[in-house]
Design a protein around this motif. Structure first.
Motif, PDB file in Angstrom:
ATOM      1  N   TYR A 226       0.831  -1.203   0.000  1.00  0.00           N
ATOM      2  CA  TYR A 226       0.000   0.000   0.000  1.00  0.00           C
ATOM      3  C   TYR A 226       0.863   1.250   0.000  1.00  0.00           C
ATOM      4  O   TYR A 226       0.553   2.242  -0.671  1.00  0.00           O
ATOM      5  CB  TYR A 226      -0.943   0.001   1.205  1.00  0.00           C
TER       6      TYR A 226
ATOM      7  N   GLU B  29      -7.465  -1.867   5.453  1.00  0.00           N
ATOM      8  CA  GLU B  29      -6.999  -2.089   4.080  1.00  0.00           C
ATOM      9  C   GLU B  29      -7.791  -3.171   3.363  1.00  0.00           C
ATOM     10  O   GLU B  29      -7.916  -3.155   2.136  1.00  0.00           O
ATOM     11  CB  GLU B  29      -5.508  -2.443   4.099  1.00  0.00           C
TER      12      GLU B  29
ATOM     13  N   LEU C  91      -7.664   1.196  -4.746  1.00  0.00           N
ATOM     14  CA  LEU C  91      -6.839   2.099  -3.951  1.00  0.00           C
ATOM     15  C   LEU C  91      -6.773   3.496  -4.558  1.00  0.00           C
ATOM     16  O   LEU C  91      -6.924   4.487  -3.849  1.00  0.00           O
ATOM     17  CB  LEU C  91      -5.430   1.526  -3.800  1.00  0.00           C
TER      18      LEU C  91
END
Length: 300
Positions: free
Chosen positions: A15, A56, A62
């Motif tokens: 991430y 997450e 994203l």
């Protein structure tokens, strides 16, 4: 905008890597929303902080999630800014993107002026935050209205209407300069020469009848009028300021359009951007605030 699906199995490091890949795009969105590099960086940093605290496993997209967060943060910042500015005198201009005149080819300069022209950012700043977000995300970054609507807590149809209203304001503002950069430069240089000589008649010939001159002096509002309109008033002011134009001015591209910068020993002391339409100057934006200019970089 390219959205890359996230995979929870990749973990926090993945991430973080993906965030860094999106940072430049997120900063571009935030700059067009806020007109300030410092505020844009704050908005992007806030998105990172929220990502670090987020679940997450619940993020399917994203890039889309980050754009949504940055959009919401920018809207909140704009609303707070508007409330603060009601108590502040003078004119506020966006942070300029300055490129030395010979480092950008004409095609690149046209694209830059169309997307983030200084005069365009001034018009964007006059919009309501929701209108600005709908226009910036859809018209500048191609985000579908279905994805923008949840940010504003409105229906896609209502979001489309917000963008349409913003688009009409922008199209009627005359903020798109002539695409011929050499012509822009010639007109800007002729203005500088006429101002140096105090040539009122020549200045009037170079100015659109409805020209607007905006001056951002920061808190030093006594240095110059914040806004002048009309060729005769702007020409009178420029002619009276002739000695100031005899200093170390040099050509530059200011947000992709013709401009001038002046530097002192400590750095920039003035930035002026011109919008030239049909061979005449329709907008002049002059930044004199030393605190703002201290943070501006050439070739940013």
């Amino acid at each position: 905008m390219t959205f890359e699906p996230a995979s929870p199995a990749n973990g926090a490091a993945w991430y973080a890597e993906q965030f860094e890949r999106q940072r430049r795009q997120l900063r571009a969105v935030a700059y067009r929303m806020l007109g300030s590099f410092a505020d844009a960086d704050d908005a992007v940093q806030e998105a990172w902080l929220r990502l670090s605290r987020a679940d997450e496993t619940a993020i399917d997209n994203l890039a889309g999630w980050l754009t949504t967060v940055v959009g919401r943060v920018c809207v909140d910042m704009l609303r707070a800014r508007r409330a603060r500015r009601e108590d502040l005198p003078g004119t506020w201009l966006p942070d300029p993107v300055i490129t030395e005149a010979d480092t950008l080819d004409p095609e690149q300069s046209v694209l830059l002026a169309d997307s983030v022209g200084l005069a365009l950012l001034v018009v964007l700043d006059s919009l309501r935050p929701a209108e600005r977000l709908a226009f910036v995300l859809h018209d500048m970054f191609g985000v579908p209205f279905d994805d923008i609507a949840p940010i504003l807590e409105k229906s896609p149809a209502a979001t489309r209407q917000l963008a349409s209203r913003a688009r009409r304001r922008i199209q009627g503002s005359g903020t798109r300069p002539d695409p011929d950069l050499p012509t822009q430069r010639r007109v800007a240089e002729a203005f500088l020469a006429a101002a140096r000589n105090g040539d009122f008649a020549a200045l009037v010939e170079l100015l659109d009848p409805d020209v607007r001159l905006r001056v951002d002096t920061g808190p030093r509002t006594w240095l110059a009028p914040p806004l002048l309109t009309g060729a005769r008033d702007v020409a009178s002011h420029a002619a009276a300021q002739g000695p100031r134009f005899a200093g170390p001015w040099e050509p530059a591209l200011v947000n992709g359009a013709a401009g001038m910068i002046a530097r002192g020993r400590a750095g920039l002391i003035a930035v002026v951007g011109f919008i030239v339409v049909n061979g005449r100057i329709s907008e002049i934006d002059l930044i004199l605030d030393p605190d703002r200019l201290a943070a501006v970089k050439v070739n940013d």
